[in-house]
Design a protein around this motif. Structure first.
Motif, PDB file in Angstrom:
ATOM      1  N   ASP A 295      21.698 -11.914  -0.704  1.00  0.00           N
ATOM      2  CA  ASP A 295      20.448 -12.045   0.045  1.00  0.00           C
ATOM      3  C   ASP A 295      20.659 -12.864   1.323  1.00  0.00           C
ATOM      4  OD1 ASP A 295      17.833 -11.628   0.601  1.00  0.00           O
ATOM      5  OD2 ASP A 295      17.035 -12.672  -1.144  1.00  0.00           O
ATOM      6  N   ARG A 296      19.815 -12.589   2.310  1.00  0.00           N
ATOM      7  CA  ARG A 296      19.827 -13.322   3.589  1.00  0.00           C
ATOM      8  C   ARG A 296      19.359 -14.761   3.328  1.00  0.00           C
ATOM      9  NH1 ARG A 296      15.434 -10.769   7.355  1.00  0.00           N
ATOM     10  NH2 ARG A 296      17.048  -9.472   8.261  1.00  0.00           N
ATOM     11  N   PRO A 297      20.010 -15.793   3.904  1.00  0.00           N
ATOM     12  CA  PRO A 297      19.540 -17.166   3.696  1.00  0.00           C
ATOM     13  C   PRO A 297      18.100 -17.327   4.194  1.00  0.00           C
ATOM     14  CG  PRO A 297      21.547 -17.120   5.072  1.00  0.00           C
ATOM     15  CD  PRO A 297      21.163 -15.702   4.812  1.00  0.00           C
ATOM     16  N   GLY A 298      17.286 -18.013   3.398  1.00  0.00           N
ATOM     17  CA  GLY A 298      15.897 -18.286   3.812  1.00  0.00           C
ATOM     18  C   GLY A 298      15.023 -17.056   3.906  1.00  0.00           C
ATOM     19  N   HIS A 299      15.415 -15.986   3.213  1.00  0.00           N
ATOM     20  CA  HIS A 299      14.733 -14.691   3.371  1.00  0.00           C
ATOM     21  C   HIS A 299      13.249 -14.786   2.981  1.00  0.00           C
ATOM     22  CE1 HIS A 299      15.656 -10.095   3.101  1.00  0.00           C
ATOM     23  NE2 HIS A 299      14.759 -10.396   4.022  1.00  0.00           N
ATOM     24  N   ASP A 300      12.365 -14.381   3.897  1.00  0.00           N
ATOM     25  CA  ASP A 300      10.934 -14.378   3.601  1.00  0.00           C
ATOM     26  C   ASP A 300      10.640 -13.337   2.526  1.00  0.00           C
ATOM     27  OD1 ASP A 300      10.230 -16.377   5.373  1.00  0.00           O
ATOM     28  OD2 ASP A 300       9.990 -14.991   7.064  1.00  0.00           O
ATOM     29  N   ARG A 301       9.722 -13.690   1.589  1.00  0.00           N
ATOM     30  CA  ARG A 301       9.473 -12.809   0.441  1.00  0.00           C
ATOM     31  C   ARG A 301       8.425 -11.745   0.749  1.00  0.00           C
ATOM     32  NH1 ARG A 301       7.672 -17.744  -2.820  1.00  0.00           N
ATOM     33  NH2 ARG A 301       7.067 -18.150  -0.691  1.00  0.00           N
ATOM     34  N   ARG A 302       7.371 -12.162   1.431  1.00  0.00           N
ATOM     35  CA  ARG A 302       6.294 -11.171   1.640  1.00  0.00           C
ATOM     36  C   ARG A 302       5.557 -11.453   2.949  1.00  0.00           C
ATOM     37  NH1 ARG A 302       0.690 -11.666  -0.394  1.00  0.00           N
ATOM     38  NH2 ARG A 302      -0.333  -9.730   0.219  1.00  0.00           N
ATOM     39  N   TYR A 303       5.317 -10.379   3.700  1.00  0.00           N
ATOM     40  CA  TYR A 303       4.426 -10.456   4.867  1.00  0.00           C
ATOM     41  C   TYR A 303       3.301  -9.451   4.650  1.00  0.00           C
ATOM     42  CZ  TYR A 303       8.775 -11.887   7.386  1.00  0.00           C
ATOM     43  OH  TYR A 303       9.936 -12.469   7.790  1.00  0.00           O
ATOM     44  N   ALA A 304       2.104  -9.822   5.040  1.00  0.00           N
ATOM     45  CA  ALA A 304       0.985  -8.865   5.003  1.00  0.00           C
ATOM     46  C   ALA A 304      -0.077  -9.346   5.982  1.00  0.00           C
ATOM     47  CB  ALA A 304       0.406  -8.766   3.593  1.00  0.00           C
ATOM     48  N   ILE A 305      -0.577  -8.406   6.753  1.00  0.00           N
ATOM     49  CA  ILE A 305      -1.466  -8.745   7.875  1.00  0.00           C
ATOM     50  C   ILE A 305      -2.914  -8.369   7.584  1.00  0.00           C
ATOM     51  CG2 ILE A 305      -2.083  -7.769  10.135  1.00  0.00           C
ATOM     52  CD1 ILE A 305      -0.049  -9.693  10.742  1.00  0.00           C
ATOM     53  N   ASP A 306      -3.818  -9.256   7.944  1.00  0.00           N
ATOM     54  CA  ASP A 306      -5.236  -8.910   7.993  1.00  0.00           C
ATOM     55  C   ASP A 306      -5.525  -8.500   9.441  1.00  0.00           C
ATOM     56  OD1 ASP A 306      -7.948  -8.823   8.289  1.00  0.00           O
ATOM     57  OD2 ASP A 306      -8.350 -10.755   7.335  1.00  0.00           O
ATOM     58  N   ALA A 307      -5.688  -7.200   9.659  1.00  0.00           N
ATOM     59  CA  ALA A 307      -5.894  -6.695  11.032  1.00  0.00           C
ATOM     60  C   ALA A 307      -7.371  -6.397  11.295  1.00  0.00           C
ATOM     61  CB  ALA A 307      -5.046  -5.445  11.258  1.00  0.00           C
ATOM     62  N   SER A 308      -8.272  -7.089  10.583  1.00  0.00           N
ATOM     63  CA  SER A 308      -9.692  -6.740  10.741  1.00  0.00           C
ATOM     64  C   SER A 308     -10.254  -7.172  12.092  1.00  0.00           C
ATOM     65  CB  SER A 308     -10.533  -7.308   9.593  1.00  0.00           C
ATOM     66  OG  SER A 308     -10.307  -8.684   9.472  1.00  0.00           O
ATOM     67  N   LYS A 309      -9.690  -8.244  12.692  1.00  0.00           N
ATOM     68  CA  LYS A 309     -10.260  -8.707  13.978  1.00  0.00           C
ATOM     69  C   LYS A 309     -10.072  -7.642  15.074  1.00  0.00           C
ATOM     70  CE  LYS A 309      -9.810 -12.299  17.460  1.00  0.00           C
ATOM     71  NZ  LYS A 309      -9.258 -13.623  17.805  1.00  0.00           N
ATOM     72  N   ILE A 310      -8.860  -7.135  15.212  1.00  0.00           N
ATOM     73  CA  ILE A 310      -8.632  -6.134  16.279  1.00  0.00           C
ATOM     74  C   ILE A 310      -9.421  -4.860  15.975  1.00  0.00           C
ATOM     75  CG2 ILE A 310      -6.459  -5.259  15.275  1.00  0.00           C
ATOM     76  CD1 ILE A 310      -5.464  -4.806  18.136  1.00  0.00           C
ATOM     77  N   HIS A 311      -9.615  -4.564  14.693  1.00  0.00           N
ATOM     78  CA  HIS A 311     -10.393  -3.384  14.326  1.00  0.00           C
ATOM     79  C   HIS A 311     -11.867  -3.571  14.696  1.00  0.00           C
ATOM     80  CE1 HIS A 311     -11.644   0.181  12.333  1.00  0.00           C
ATOM     81  NE2 HIS A 311     -12.367  -0.473  11.452  1.00  0.00           N
ATOM     82  N   LEU A 312     -12.424  -4.726  14.313  1.00  0.00           N
ATOM     83  CA  LEU A 312     -13.855  -4.955  14.537  1.00  0.00           C
ATOM     84  C   LEU A 312     -14.175  -5.201  16.006  1.00  0.00           C
ATOM     85  CD1 LEU A 312     -14.633  -7.240  11.458  1.00  0.00           C
ATOM     86  CD2 LEU A 312     -15.337  -4.861  11.816  1.00  0.00           C
ATOM     87  N   GLU A 313     -13.293  -5.961  16.702  1.00  0.00           N
ATOM     88  CA  GLU A 313     -13.628  -6.339  18.085  1.00  0.00           C
ATOM     89  C   GLU A 313     -13.178  -5.304  19.111  1.00  0.00           C
ATOM     90  OE1 GLU A 313     -12.513 -10.339  19.080  1.00  0.00           O
ATOM     91  OE2 GLU A 313     -13.461 -11.149  17.266  1.00  0.00           O
ATOM     92  N   LEU A 314     -12.058  -4.634  18.849  1.00  0.00           N
ATOM     93  CA  LEU A 314     -11.531  -3.714  19.862  1.00  0.00           C
ATOM     94  C   LEU A 314     -11.460  -2.269  19.367  1.00  0.00           C
ATOM     95  CD1 LEU A 314      -8.640  -5.909  21.374  1.00  0.00           C
ATOM     96  CD2 LEU A 314     -11.044  -5.862  22.005  1.00  0.00           C
ATOM     97  N   GLY A 315     -11.844  -2.039  18.117  1.00  0.00           N
ATOM     98  CA  GLY A 315     -11.921  -0.668  17.610  1.00  0.00           C
ATOM     99  C   GLY A 315     -10.578  -0.011  17.352  1.00  0.00           C
ATOM    100  N   TRP A 316      -9.514  -0.817  17.211  1.00  0.00           N
ATOM    101  CA  TRP A 316      -8.197  -0.213  16.942  1.00  0.00           C
ATOM    102  C   TRP A 316      -7.942  -0.100  15.440  1.00  0.00           C
ATOM    103  CZ3 TRP A 316      -4.112  -2.036  14.047  1.00  0.00           C
ATOM    104  CH2 TRP A 316      -2.941  -1.259  14.086  1.00  0.00           C
ATOM    105  N   ALA A 317      -7.353   1.015  15.040  1.00  0.00           N
ATOM    106  CA  ALA A 317      -6.861   1.170  13.657  1.00  0.00           C
ATOM    107  C   ALA A 317      -5.630   2.064  13.715  1.00  0.00           C
ATOM    108  CB  ALA A 317      -7.935   1.804  12.778  1.00  0.00           C
ATOM    109  N   PRO A 318      -4.679   1.865  12.797  1.00  0.00           N
ATOM    110  CA  PRO A 318      -3.495   2.733  12.824  1.00  0.00           C
ATOM    111  C   PRO A 318      -3.862   4.176  12.478  1.00  0.00           C
ATOM    112  CG  PRO A 318      -3.444   1.258  10.910  1.00  0.00           C
ATOM    113  CD  PRO A 318      -4.624   0.855  11.735  1.00  0.00           C
ATOM    114  N   THR A 319      -3.147   5.123  13.092  1.00  0.00           N
ATOM    115  CA  THR A 319      -3.424   6.540  12.780  1.00  0.00           C
ATOM    116  C   THR A 319      -2.462   7.066  11.718  1.00  0.00           C
ATOM    117  OG1 THR A 319      -1.986   7.249  14.575  1.00  0.00           O
ATOM    118  CG2 THR A 319      -4.316   7.057  15.089  1.00  0.00           C
ATOM    119  N   GLU A 320      -1.288   6.427  11.592  1.00  0.00           N
ATOM    120  CA  GLU A 320      -0.295   6.909  10.623  1.00  0.00           C
ATOM    121  C   GLU A 320      -0.356   6.090   9.335  1.00  0.00           C
ATOM    122  OE1 GLU A 320       1.578   9.516  11.150  1.00  0.00           O
ATOM    123  OE2 GLU A 320       1.392   9.738  13.320  1.00  0.00           O
ATOM    124  N   THR A 321      -0.260   6.772   8.199  1.00  0.00           N
ATOM    125  CA  THR A 321       0.015   6.067   6.947  1.00  0.00           C
ATOM    126  C   THR A 321       1.526   5.891   6.873  1.00  0.00           C
ATOM    127  OG1 THR A 321       0.366   8.108   5.731  1.00  0.00           O
ATOM    128  CG2 THR A 321      -1.905   7.254   5.820  1.00  0.00           C
TER     129      THR A 321
END
Ligand code: NAD
Length: 357
Positions: A295-321
């Motif tokens: 394993d990579r030293p100091g490897h981060d275990r999990r990332y996950a983003i709450d993208a609700s601000k850009i969705h609510l304020e600027l109307g952006w959402a991803p088009t691809e699953t």
């Protein structure tokens, strides 16, 4: 709008430029040093446009930045130039400190001085958009450690806790950008995005590396158990989000960008193997090539983003699953194997430098 884009020959920068030239009337000045990660062939489809110009410049070189700003008089800067590969930052952090921190500082100073001479109306509309990563927030608890962990996501107010020299250098640059707004009134925007994937990705990162190694019958290296979780976003969705932010974002604001696609690395590799088996069938399973490495030293275990601000304020959402985006990506690498080989064996770099070694 006339946009100065730094790092435009890289993976994400080239997607942003292709999007802007193809889908708007805006003018782009691509400012890039052309490190090993920069590739002008990624821009071949738009480089003939009379709305596109390239300047080979290091963002650490203040006089060159001043020259480019004075010559082209851009209305906004989108700053993507960076050293971006975590493993390289562990092997040699110096370049990351230089480009990501000193380079961002130099660009901020050049922008601040450029704005001084600007008339007030244009100045009020100017934007300095700093493109950053979710890795500045460190990592989140892994479901194997806490059953309720999946409810925890990075928001724009998550505390900074970077783990690697790469993420620490990006965190430093985010702090500089915020300080230049607070102290000097520079109208800044910051975006922090999750892991990107898609066409023209340099073949040292997980997804292109796995696709190309599988096609060549080489081992598919997986760090540790492969249970690290990343939130994957198709690069063209990121490019659309960045363009939305530079156009409509509120100065001083930060926007998190993510794909709602949390996957363990091992799941990603299995999916690629299954798509390859369908598109390029072979007798033995591609999965047999999977090889666990230390394993990579100091490897981060999990990332996950709450993208609700850009969705609510600027109307952006991803088009691809993830399922649609990864299929497009595998197909792209099959169709553009030549691009990958030229990047991997150094032919592209040698031709650019005019050497035969
Ligand atoms: P990349 O490594 O593919 O491209 C970086 C580009 O910057 C290259 O074209 C390189 O030549 C250029 N560059 C490097 N040093 C320079 C310097 N000193 N002066 C001028 N140009 C220089 O990176 P990427 O994956 O396209 O990432 C772009 C930005 O997005 C980075 O700031 C990165 O931190 C951020 N980001 C990336 C991801 C991802 O998954 N790739 C996710 C979130 C944020």
């Amino acid at each position: 709008m006339k946009l100065l884009i730094t790092g435009g020959a890289g993976f994400i920068g080239s997607a942003v430029i292709r999007h802007i030239i193809n889908d708007s009337d805006d003018v782009v000045i691509n400012l890039d040093k052309l490190t090993y990660a920069g590739n002008l062939e990624s821009l071949a489809s738009v480089s003939q446009s009379n709305r596109y110009t390239f300047e080979q410049v290091d963002i650490c070189h203040r006089a060159e930045l001043d020259r480019v700003l004075n010559r082209y008089q851009p209305d906004a800067i989108m700053h993507l130039a960076a050293e971006s590969h975590v493993d390289r930052s562990i092997d040699g952090p110096a370049e990351f400190i230089q480009t990501n921190i000193v380079g961002t500082y130099t660009l901020l100073e050049a922008a601040r001085h450029y704005l001084r001479a600007m008339e007030p109306k244009r100045k009020a509309q100017f934007r300095f958009h700093h493109i950053s990563t979710d890795e500045v927030y460190g990592d989140l608890p892994h479901p194997s450690e806490a059953a309720d962990s999946t409810a925890q996501l990075f928001t724009e107010s998550s505390a900074y806790a970077p783990s690697s020299p790469y993420s620490a250098s990006k965190a430093s640059s985010d702090h500089l950008v915020r300080a230049w707004q607070r102290t000097y009134d520079l109208p800044v925007l910051i975006t922090n995005c999750s892991n990107n994937y898609g066409p023209y990705h340099f073949p040292e990162k997980l997804i292109p590396l796995v696709i190309l190694n599988a096609l060549e019958g080489k081992p598919l290296p997986i760090y540790g158990k492969g249970d690290q979780i990343r939130d994957w976003l198709f690069v063209e969705d990121h490019a659309r989000a960045l363009y939305r932010v530079i156009r409509e974002g509120n100065p001083g604001e930060t926007y998190n960008i993510g794909g709602h696609n949390e996957k363990q690395n091992i799941e990603v590799v299995h999916t690629i193997c299954e798509i390859l088996q369908e598109l390029r069938p072979q007798a033995s399973s591609y999965k047999a090539l999977i090889t666990n490495v230390a394993d990579r030293p100091g490897h981060d275990r999990r990332y996950a983003i709450d993208a609700s601000k850009i969705h609510l304020e600027l109307g952006w959402a991803p088009t691809e699953t993830f399922e649609t985006g990864i299929r497009k990506t595998v197909q792209w690498y099959l169709d553009n194997y030549h691009w990958c080989q030229r990047v991997q064996d150094g032919t592209y770099q040698r031709e650019r430098l005019g050497t035969n070694q």
